[in-house]
Scaffold this motif. Structure first.
Motif, mmCIF file in Angstrom:
data_model
loop_
_atom_site.group_PDB
_atom_site.id
_atom_site.type_symbol
_atom_site.label_atom_id
_atom_site.label_comp_id
_atom_site.label_asym_id
_atom_site.label_seq_id
_atom_site.Cartn_x
_atom_site.Cartn_y
_atom_site.Cartn_z
ATOM 1 N N GLY A 1 -71.598 44.525 38.114
ATOM 2 C CA GLY A 1 -71.571 43.075 38.241
ATOM 3 C C GLY A 1 -71.049 42.395 36.992
ATOM 4 O O GLY A 1 -70.300 41.410 37.062
ATOM 5 N N ALA A 2 -71.427 42.914 35.832
ATOM 6 C CA ALA A 2 -70.910 42.362 34.583
ATOM 7 C C ALA A 2 -69.408 42.605 34.459
ATOM 8 O O ALA A 2 -68.658 41.739 33.998
ATOM 9 N N ARG A 3 -68.974 43.789 34.869
ATOM 10 C CA ARG A 3 -67.531 44.082 34.824
ATOM 11 C C ARG A 3 -66.757 43.168 35.764
ATOM 12 O O ARG A 3 -65.602 42.795 35.478
ATOM 13 N N ALA A 4 -67.375 42.773 36.872
ATOM 14 C CA ALA A 4 -66.733 41.850 37.811
ATOM 15 C C ALA A 4 -66.920 40.388 37.395
ATOM 16 O O ALA A 4 -66.567 39.488 38.164
ATOM 17 N N HIS A 5 -67.493 40.175 36.219
ATOM 18 C CA HIS A 5 -67.711 38.830 35.666
ATOM 19 C C HIS A 5 -68.650 37.984 36.518
ATOM 20 O O HIS A 5 -68.516 36.760 36.590
ATOM 21 N N LEU A 6 -69.596 38.662 37.173
ATOM 22 C CA LEU A 6 -70.617 37.934 37.916
ATOM 23 C C LEU A 6 -71.714 37.427 36.995
ATOM 24 O O LEU A 6 -72.439 36.498 37.348
ATOM 25 N N TRP A 7 -71.840 38.045 35.837
ATOM 26 C CA TRP A 7 -72.748 37.562 34.810
ATOM 27 C C TRP A 7 -72.246 38.066 33.468
ATOM 28 O O TRP A 7 -71.388 38.939 33.399
ATOM 29 N N GLU A 8 -72.761 37.514 32.370
ATOM 30 C CA GLU A 8 -72.251 37.835 31.041
ATOM 31 C C GLU A 8 -73.396 38.312 30.147
ATOM 32 O O GLU A 8 -73.959 37.551 29.370
ATOM 33 N N PRO A 9 -73.752 39.586 30.239
ATOM 34 C CA PRO A 9 -74.810 40.107 29.374
ATOM 35 C C PRO A 9 -74.305 40.308 27.950
ATOM 36 O O PRO A 9 -73.105 40.473 27.713
ATOM 37 N N GLY A 10 -75.231 40.320 27.005
ATOM 38 C CA GLY A 10 -74.876 40.609 25.632
ATOM 39 C C GLY A 10 -74.549 42.081 25.447
ATOM 40 O O GLY A 10 -74.843 42.919 26.299
ATOM 41 N N THR A 11 -73.962 42.376 24.305
ATOM 42 C CA THR A 11 -73.590 43.767 24.036
ATOM 43 C C THR A 11 -74.811 44.675 24.008
ATOM 44 O O THR A 11 -74.776 45.804 24.522
ATOM 45 N N ALA A 12 -75.906 44.194 23.422
ATOM 46 C CA ALA A 12 -77.128 45.008 23.379
ATOM 47 C C ALA A 12 -77.654 45.277 24.787
ATOM 48 O O ALA A 12 -78.144 46.383 25.076
ATOM 49 N N VAL A 13 -77.535 44.293 25.667
ATOM 50 C CA VAL A 13 -77.983 44.476 27.048
ATOM 51 C C VAL A 13 -77.105 45.509 27.759
ATOM 52 O O VAL A 13 -77.594 46.325 28.549
ATOM 53 N N ILE A 14 -75.816 45.492 27.476
ATOM 54 C CA ILE A 14 -74.907 46.469 28.085
ATOM 55 C C ILE A 14 -75.305 47.884 27.680
ATOM 56 O O ILE A 14 -75.398 48.791 28.534
ATOM 57 N N TYR A 15 -75.558 48.075 26.398
ATOM 58 C CA TYR A 15 -75.976 49.408 25.946
ATOM 59 C C TYR A 15 -77.320 49.794 26.552
ATOM 60 O O TYR A 15 -77.547 50.967 26.883
ATOM 61 N N ALA A 16 -78.220 48.835 26.678
ATOM 62 C CA ALA A 16 -79.528 49.133 27.271
ATOM 63 C C ALA A 16 -79.386 49.539 28.732
ATOM 64 O O ALA A 16 -80.034 50.494 29.190
ATOM 65 N N LEU A 17 -78.531 48.849 29.473
ATOM 66 C CA LEU A 17 -78.313 49.196 30.874
ATOM 67 C C LEU A 17 -77.676 50.580 31.009
ATOM 68 O O LEU A 17 -78.042 51.366 31.888
ATOM 69 N N LEU A 18 -76.727 50.892 30.119
ATOM 70 C CA LEU A 18 -76.119 52.224 30.147
ATOM 71 C C LEU A 18 -77.170 53.294 29.875
ATOM 72 O O LEU A 18 -77.198 54.337 30.551
ATOM 73 N N THR A 19 -78.035 53.036 28.909
ATOM 74 C CA THR A 19 -79.090 54.006 28.593
ATOM 75 C C THR A 19 -80.024 54.209 29.774
ATOM 76 O O THR A 19 -80.386 55.344 30.109
ATOM 77 N N VAL A 20 -80.406 53.118 30.415
ATOM 78 C CA VAL A 20 -81.299 53.221 31.577
ATOM 79 C C VAL A 20 -80.642 54.034 32.691
ATOM 80 O O VAL A 20 -81.262 54.908 33.305
ATOM 81 N N ALA A 21 -79.362 53.742 32.961
ATOM 82 C CA ALA A 21 -78.655 54.447 34.043
ATOM 83 C C ALA A 21 -78.577 55.945 33.761
ATOM 84 O O ALA A 21 -78.826 56.765 34.644
ATOM 85 N N LEU A 22 -78.259 56.312 32.522
ATOM 86 C CA LEU A 22 -78.106 57.732 32.186
ATOM 87 C C LEU A 22 -79.456 58.439 32.136
ATOM 88 O O LEU A 22 -79.611 59.532 32.678
ATOM 89 N N VAL A 23 -80.430 57.800 31.501
ATOM 90 C CA VAL A 23 -81.740 58.437 31.351
ATOM 91 C C VAL A 23 -82.420 58.599 32.710
ATOM 92 O O VAL A 23 -82.948 59.670 33.029
ATOM 93 N N CYS A 24 -82.402 57.563 33.525
ATOM 94 C CA CYS A 24 -83.053 57.658 34.845
ATOM 95 C C CYS A 24 -82.368 58.714 35.695
ATOM 96 O O CYS A 24 -83.044 59.464 36.403
ATOM 97 N N GLY A 25 -81.046 58.804 35.624
ATOM 98 C CA GLY A 25 -80.348 59.819 36.396
ATOM 99 C C GLY A 25 -80.699 61.225 35.950
ATOM 100 O O GLY A 25 -80.921 62.124 36.763
ATOM 101 N N VAL A 26 -80.767 61.442 34.641
ATOM 102 C CA VAL A 26 -81.072 62.770 34.133
ATOM 103 C C VAL A 26 -82.508 63.140 34.402
ATOM 104 O O VAL A 26 -82.818 64.276 34.792
ATOM 105 N N VAL A 27 -83.433 62.191 34.230
ATOM 106 C CA VAL A 27 -84.857 62.495 34.387
ATOM 107 C C VAL A 27 -85.184 62.852 35.833
ATOM 108 O O VAL A 27 -86.126 63.617 36.088
ATOM 109 N N THR A 28 -84.420 62.351 36.793
ATOM 110 C CA THR A 28 -84.690 62.696 38.194
ATOM 111 C C THR A 28 -84.567 64.190 38.454
ATOM 112 O O THR A 28 -85.128 64.709 39.407
ATOM 113 N N GLY A 29 -83.800 64.865 37.591
ATOM 114 C CA GLY A 29 -83.645 66.300 37.768
ATOM 115 C C GLY A 29 -84.700 67.122 37.072
ATOM 116 O O GLY A 29 -84.700 68.339 37.156
ATOM 117 N N GLU A 30 -85.610 66.476 36.367
ATOM 118 C CA GLU A 30 -86.646 67.211 35.635
ATOM 119 C C GLU A 30 -87.798 67.552 36.554
ATOM 120 O O GLU A 30 -88.133 66.794 37.437
#
Length: 242
Positions: free
Chosen positions: A213-242
């Protein structure tokens, strides 16, 4: 002496192992898909916000590299998932005369197709960032390749819609048809629908959707929020396999 335990039916243990393998393959396919979209959207968001062409170039290269690696990774993981699922369905029909996937199969296929569409749409915007980095010749060549990929992808999309619709209609007809095998009550997976990691998958899906949504300019998150969202997406995906 009465026996309180009965031996599992022949082939039940093998089927249980096949189902576990198929679930693991499905998990890897969805992890690869969510990670590819999250990384691609993040790289492009940061490249779009870079103040100079010197800062845009490495992010544009990163975006293109992620896209080029994502295509074979998605194809391989989803092929393995499909192969494992076919083995499970074949064994279920041999043992219990009916496959257990139900409507989960067409819905998961539709979700994967949507993921492919988002990944390709993000990849097609790669030439823009190289133009922003003043690499016009390379951007033009990349745009030509993107157009060729777009035509191929659209043709594949049309074929997928026809194939998916035929499969869904066939399942609906079979569901409405009277009679047929109800399956075997001794099936160890009968009525079971694993829900491990549902909250984590939801978190990963929300984070990926927010980045897209941010890439489609539906909203404008800060840079820190972008990194936080990336971390959540990667961590949640990896942890599902544990």
């Amino acid at each position: 002496m009465l026996l309180t335990e009965t031996a599992p039916p022949p082939g039940a243990q093998e089927l249980t192992e096949l189902r576990a393998t198929a679930r693991a393959a499905r998990r890897r396919a969805f992890v690869a898909l969510s990670a590819a979209i999250a990384l691609l959207a993040t790289a492009q968001l940061l490249a779009d916000r870079a103040p100079t062409k010197e800062q845009t170039l490495p992010l544009a290269v990163l975006s293109l590299a992620v896209f080029m690696m994502a295509l074979p990774a998605l194809a391989i993981t989803q092929y393995v998932w499909g192969a494992c699922a076919r083995l499970v369905h074949q064994r279920e029909r041999e043992l219990y005369a009916v496959a257990r996937s139900g409507w989960a199969r067409p819905l998961s296929r539709l979700a994967v197709a949507c993921g492919w569409a988002v990944t390709l749409l993000l990849g097609w915007t790669a030439p823009h960032f190289f133009r922003e980095a003043a690499l016009y010749a390379f951007a033009d060549a990349l745009a030509w390749a993107a157009e060729a990929l777009a035509v191929t992808s659209l043709a594949a999309g049309v074929l997928f819609v026809l194939w998916w619709a035929r499969d869904a209609v066939g399942m609906l007809v079979r569901a409405l048809r009277p009679g047929g095998s109800p399956g075997d009550p001794w099936d160890p997976g009968r009525g079971a629908c694993p829900r491990e990691g549902a909250a984590l998958w939801t978190g990963a899906a929300v984070a990926v959707a927010a980045l897209v949504g941010a890439r489609a300019h539906l909203w404008e998150p800060g840079t820190a929020v972008i990194y936080a969202l990336l971390t959540v997406a990667l961590v949640c995906g990896v942890v599902t396999g544990e």
